[in-house]
Design a protein around this motif. Structure first.
Motif, PDB file in Angstrom:
ATOM      1  N   GLN A   2     -11.014  -2.552 -17.048  1.00  0.00           N
ATOM      2  CA  GLN A   2      -9.579  -2.760 -17.614  1.00  0.00           C
ATOM      3  C   GLN A   2      -9.037  -1.167 -17.598  1.00  0.00           C
ATOM      4  N   ILE A   3      -9.827  -0.297 -17.963  1.00  0.00           N
ATOM      5  CA  ILE A   3      -9.187   0.976 -18.210  1.00  0.00           C
ATOM      6  C   ILE A   3      -8.861   1.440 -16.782  1.00  0.00           C
ATOM      7  N   ASP A   4      -9.915   1.225 -15.629  1.00  0.00           N
ATOM      8  CA  ASP A   4      -9.463   1.417 -14.129  1.00  0.00           C
ATOM      9  C   ASP A   4      -8.422   0.757 -13.655  1.00  0.00           C
ATOM     10  N   GLU A   5      -8.060  -0.267 -14.108  1.00  0.00           N
ATOM     11  CA  GLU A   5      -7.087  -0.960 -13.470  1.00  0.00           C
ATOM     12  C   GLU A   5      -5.565  -0.523 -14.273  1.00  0.00           C
ATOM     13  N   ASP A   6      -5.878   0.011 -15.410  1.00  0.00           N
ATOM     14  CA  ASP A   6      -4.680   0.472 -15.930  1.00  0.00           C
ATOM     15  C   ASP A   6      -4.011   1.960 -15.299  1.00  0.00           C
ATOM     16  N   LEU A   7      -5.220   2.472 -14.610  1.00  0.00           N
ATOM     17  CA  LEU A   7      -4.600   3.859 -14.061  1.00  0.00           C
ATOM     18  C   LEU A   7      -4.301   3.425 -12.413  1.00  0.00           C
ATOM     19  N   ASP A   8      -3.084   4.099 -12.118  1.00  0.00           N
ATOM     20  CA  ASP A   8      -2.512   3.961 -10.504  1.00  0.00           C
ATOM     21  C   ASP A   8      -2.796   5.328 -10.038  1.00  0.00           C
ATOM     22  N   TYR A   9      -3.913   5.462  -9.350  1.00  0.00           N
ATOM     23  CA  TYR A   9      -4.383   6.751  -8.572  1.00  0.00           C
ATOM     24  C   TYR A   9      -3.409   6.919  -7.543  1.00  0.00           C
ATOM     25  N   ILE A  10      -2.702   6.041  -6.717  1.00  0.00           N
ATOM     26  CA  ILE A  10      -1.927   6.300  -5.726  1.00  0.00           C
ATOM     27  C   ILE A  10      -0.590   6.958  -6.450  1.00  0.00           C
ATOM     28  N   SER A  11      -0.087   6.627  -7.372  1.00  0.00           N
ATOM     29  CA  SER A  11       1.119   7.387  -7.809  1.00  0.00           C
ATOM     30  C   SER A  11       0.703   8.847  -8.191  1.00  0.00           C
ATOM     31  N   ASP A  12      -0.534   9.076  -8.562  1.00  0.00           N
ATOM     32  CA  ASP A  12      -1.026  10.372  -8.661  1.00  0.00           C
ATOM     33  C   ASP A  12      -1.020  11.480  -7.375  1.00  0.00           C
ATOM     34  N   LEU A  13      -1.145  10.752  -6.250  1.00  0.00           N
ATOM     35  CA  LEU A  13      -1.281  11.445  -5.131  1.00  0.00           C
ATOM     36  C   LEU A  13       0.071  12.286  -4.614  1.00  0.00           C
ATOM     37  N   PRO A  14      -0.058  13.654  -4.284  1.00  0.00           N
ATOM     38  CA  PRO A  14       1.234  14.195  -4.048  1.00  0.00           C
ATOM     39  C   PRO A  14       1.946  13.677  -2.792  1.00  0.00           C
ATOM     40  N   ASP A  15       2.983  14.171  -2.498  1.00  0.00           N
ATOM     41  CA  ASP A  15       3.834  13.441  -1.447  1.00  0.00           C
ATOM     42  C   ASP A  15       3.180  13.826   0.023  1.00  0.00           C
ATOM     43  N   GLU A  16       2.507  15.121  -0.025  1.00  0.00           N
ATOM     44  CA  GLU A  16       2.013  15.556   1.166  1.00  0.00           C
ATOM     45  C   GLU A  16       0.780  14.865   1.565  1.00  0.00           C
ATOM     46  N   CYS A  17       0.035  14.292   0.671  1.00  0.00           N
ATOM     47  CA  CYS A  17      -1.222  13.538   0.993  1.00  0.00           C
ATOM     48  C   CYS A  17      -0.491  12.143   1.533  1.00  0.00           C
ATOM     49  N   LEU A  18       0.389  11.588   0.992  1.00  0.00           N
ATOM     50  CA  LEU A  18       0.799  10.251   1.624  1.00  0.00           C
ATOM     51  C   LEU A  18       1.457  10.441   2.810  1.00  0.00           C
ATOM     52  N   ALA A  19       2.040  11.395   2.932  1.00  0.00           N
ATOM     53  CA  ALA A  19       2.649  11.893   4.323  1.00  0.00           C
ATOM     54  C   ALA A  19       1.478  12.127   5.453  1.00  0.00           C
ATOM     55  N   CYS A  20       0.541  12.594   5.194  1.00  0.00           N
ATOM     56  CA  CYS A  20      -0.792  12.551   6.140  1.00  0.00           C
ATOM     57  C   CYS A  20      -1.145  11.294   6.247  1.00  0.00           C
ATOM     58  N   ILE A  21      -1.175  10.390   5.411  1.00  0.00           N
ATOM     59  CA  ILE A  21      -2.057   8.912   5.551  1.00  0.00           C
ATOM     60  C   ILE A  21      -0.849   8.298   6.447  1.00  0.00           C
ATOM     61  N   PHE A  22       0.394   8.339   6.237  1.00  0.00           N
ATOM     62  CA  PHE A  22       1.377   7.718   7.149  1.00  0.00           C
ATOM     63  C   PHE A  22       1.567   8.176   8.347  1.00  0.00           C
ATOM     64  N   GLN A  23       1.134   9.392   8.522  1.00  0.00           N
ATOM     65  CA  GLN A  23       1.248  10.047   9.983  1.00  0.00           C
ATOM     66  C   GLN A  23       0.047   9.166  10.858  1.00  0.00           C
ATOM     67  N   SER A  24      -1.174   8.954  10.234  1.00  0.00           N
ATOM     68  CA  SER A  24      -2.103   8.177  10.891  1.00  0.00           C
ATOM     69  C   SER A  24      -2.135   6.880  11.350  1.00  0.00           C
ATOM     70  N   LEU A  25      -0.831   6.295  10.925  1.00  0.00           N
ATOM     71  CA  LEU A  25      -0.678   4.742  10.851  1.00  0.00           C
ATOM     72  C   LEU A  25       0.007   4.526  11.961  1.00  0.00           C
ATOM     73  N   GLY A  26       0.020   3.286  12.471  1.00  0.00           N
ATOM     74  CA  GLY A  26       0.922   2.942  13.636  1.00  0.00           C
ATOM     75  C   GLY A  26       2.389   2.360  13.121  1.00  0.00           C
ATOM     76  N   SER A  27       3.419   2.449  13.965  1.00  0.00           N
ATOM     77  CA  SER A  27       4.635   1.910  13.765  1.00  0.00           C
ATOM     78  C   SER A  27       4.827   0.846  12.772  1.00  0.00           C
ATOM     79  N   GLY A  28       3.988  -0.410  13.106  1.00  0.00           N
ATOM     80  CA  GLY A  28       4.097  -1.568  12.324  1.00  0.00           C
ATOM     81  C   GLY A  28       3.635  -1.469  10.715  1.00  0.00           C
ATOM     82  N   ASP A  29       2.610  -0.613  10.724  1.00  0.00           N
ATOM     83  CA  ASP A  29       2.022  -0.252   9.492  1.00  0.00           C
ATOM     84  C   ASP A  29       2.977   0.381   8.598  1.00  0.00           C
ATOM     85  N   ARG A  30       3.496   1.558   9.378  1.00  0.00           N
ATOM     86  CA  ARG A  30       4.387   2.092   8.591  1.00  0.00           C
ATOM     87  C   ARG A  30       5.413   1.580   8.130  1.00  0.00           C
TER      88      ARG A  30
END
Length: 541
Positions: free
Chosen positions: A46-74
């Motif tokens: 329950q404690i783990d579910e309450d935490l949103d780790y994605i929200s804590d990721l910096p914009d730069e990390c999300l940008a790196c993830i998006f750049q490795s995805l295809g156009s449809g997934d983006r």
């Protein structure tokens, strides 16, 4: 005795009850411990579910993830949240749009979201009205960092619009335009403002009228940066001659079906620069004079001569004797028989680094092929098409002496199953063989080659079922076109795919015959069933 037996029974029963009680007590104690662990795990979960780790990721990390995805997934990711929508738009560097006229209304909002685009493609179909100057100017204001632009069938663009675009996007490095209607002034505006331009590709630029002095296109501020120029189907190609001559560091020149005297052009280029590495000439007014000029490019590595009927052995000899770093040579002799053993023998003697050789409409014999195999020990890709002199003896020579050969293409040559048997024993590094329109090569011969070398991909196309495709082709202009992709160590999957395609062709032919037989059999069965039913009806009546 009976009493003792009953006593023993009582004692044994009591002992059993004691044991059962002991086991029950142990089981209770064992159950209590895991229940505590389960409760603790539930609490942690329950404690783990309450935490949103994605929200804590910096914009730069999300940008790196998006750049490795295809156009449809983006696109799917951009629907998750406003933050993801913003980051996905800010990190998209490549964009391709339908350049219809109604694009104008959405350009501001579109490029306010995608404000980091550096590579843009604007394509319009022939039946639609394309974007005009207003849309292109708005795009240039929203894409100040644009480095690559591709324009296809944007027929509403004018010189004025291209001029404003060039002033707003001075960092442009690559421009490719085809079937557009702006003219020499629009092209000159790009060359006069984009000092970083490295690659220019132009196909069917309709706005250049008659090739007069007014329409001459010079290199402008891109004279030092231009490295690649490609012109296709320019009936007034001579308008670009000042541009080509003025490009000081030009390394790649590709001219396809352009008007103008190319001999003089090549002579002018040879007098100004020696840095040329790659030259493609197709259906041009060029002769041995032009080839002699090409021989001054001592660093030349790639040469394509396609349907240049005035080029002969003498011109090829002059190129081979001086351009000793040649790695790729494509010759389409157009059945003119002006290039043959003499020119190829010179290539064999002087160009030991040759890795790829494509001969179309050329008639080499065993003499030149033996010299190529002996001296060009790095030859990995070989294509022989529409040759009257390449038979089983020549294929046997290749199989015995081309030890480094990895890919072999044979098309419309008098080769039979005997040549296939020779390949089964030779060319130890061979990974792919493509045989097309060689009528004496049968499916049994191809299957025998596959059986003898299981790792070899064999693609056989007898050409028997190609009459429908031939009628729909573009006048047969590309009938003998051959493309040999570069080899790499990780091409196993590609080789397997080509092998399956080769086998599928043979299977299609066989399955087609079986399908025809099944169709006849099913038809006969239907006739028989209909006859039997009609007879039953007659008897009942």
């Amino acid at each position: 005795m009976g009493q003792s037996a009953s006593t023993s029974a009582i004692s044994s029963g009591s002992s059993r009850r004691g044991l059962n009680h002991h086991h029950r007590s142990r089981s209770k104690s064992m159950v209590q411990i895991p229940s505590m662990q389960v409760e603790e795990n539930v609490q942690f979960r329950q404690i783990d579910e309450d935490l949103d780790y994605i929200s804590d990721l910096p914009d730069e990390c999300l940008a790196c993830i998006f750049q490795s995805l295809g156009s449809g997934d983006r696109k799917q990711c951009s629907l998750v949240s406003r933050r993801w929508l913003r980051i996905e738009g800010q990190t998209r560097h490549r964009l391709s749009l339908n350049a219809h006229s109604d694009l104008l209304t959405v350009v501001p909002s579109l490029f306010s979201r995608f404000d980091a685009v550096t590579k843009l493609a604007l394509k319009c179909d022939r039946r639609s009205v394309s974007i005009g100057d207003d849309a292109l100017i708005l795009i240039s204001l929203g894409c100040r960092n644009l480095t690559r632009l591709k324009l296809r069938a944007c027929r509403e663009l004018t010189d004025a619009g291209m001029g404003v675009f060039a002033k707003n996007c001075k960092g442009l490095k690559k421009l490719s335009c085809g079937s557009c209607t702006f003219g020499a002034k629009g092209m000159s505006a790009v060359l006069d403002n984009c000092s970083a331009l490295e690659e220019l590709s132009v196909k069917r630029l309709r706005g250049i009228s008659d090739g007069s002095a007014v329409d001459q296109i010079g290199p402008g501020v891109a004279a030092s940066s231009l490295k690649t120029i490609c012109l296709k189907e320019q009936y007034n190609g001579q308008c670009f001659w000042p541009l080509i001559i003025g490009a000081k560091n030009l390394r790649t020149l590709k001219l396809f079906r352009c008007s103008g005297d190319c001999d003089n052009l090549l002579q002018f280029i040879a007098n100004r620069t020696t840095s040329m590495v790659e030259i493609h000439l197709e259906r041009l007014q060029v002769s041995d004079v032009g080839l002699v000029a090409i021989s001054h490019f001592l660093d030349l590595e790639i040469l394509h001569l396609v349907k240049t009927s005035e080029c002969t052995n003498a011109g090829l000899v002059s190129v081979a004797e001086r351009c000793k770093l040649l790695r790729k040579l494509h010759i389409d002799g157009w059945k003119a028989n002006r290039i043959g053993d003499e020119g190829l023998s010179a290539v064999a003697k002087c160009c030991p680094n040759l890795q790829e050789l494509v001969l179309i409409g050329v008639n080499p014999t065993k003499l030149s092929l033996e010299m190529l195999a002996a001296n060009c020990q790095n030859l990995e890709r070989l294509a022989l098409c529409a040759s009257d002199t390449v038979g089983d003896a020549e294929i046997s020579c290749i199989a015995a002496k081309c030890l480094a050969l990895k890919k072999l293409c044979i098309k419309s040559c008098p080769v039979s199953d005997q040549g296939m048997r020779a390949l089964a024993c030779g060319c130890p590094n061979l990974v792919k063989v493509k045989v097309k329109k060689c009528r004496a090569v049968t499916y049994e011969g191809a299957d025998g080659l596959r059986a003898s070398r299981e790792s070899l991909a064999v693609n056989l196309d007898t050409g028997e079922t190609e009459h429908q495709d031939a009628s729909a082709s573009d006048g047969g202009a590309q009938e003998n076109a051959v493309e040999l992709p570069p080899l790499a160590s990780q091409n196993g999957a590609a080789n397997i795919a080509s092998s399956s395609s080769g086998r599928s062709n043979s299977l299609k032919a066989r399955l087609g015959l079986l399908t025809g037989r099944n169709l006849v059999a099913s038809t006969l069965r239907r006739w028989a069933s209909s006859n039997s039913s009609s007879r039953g009806n007659q008897r009942s009546n």
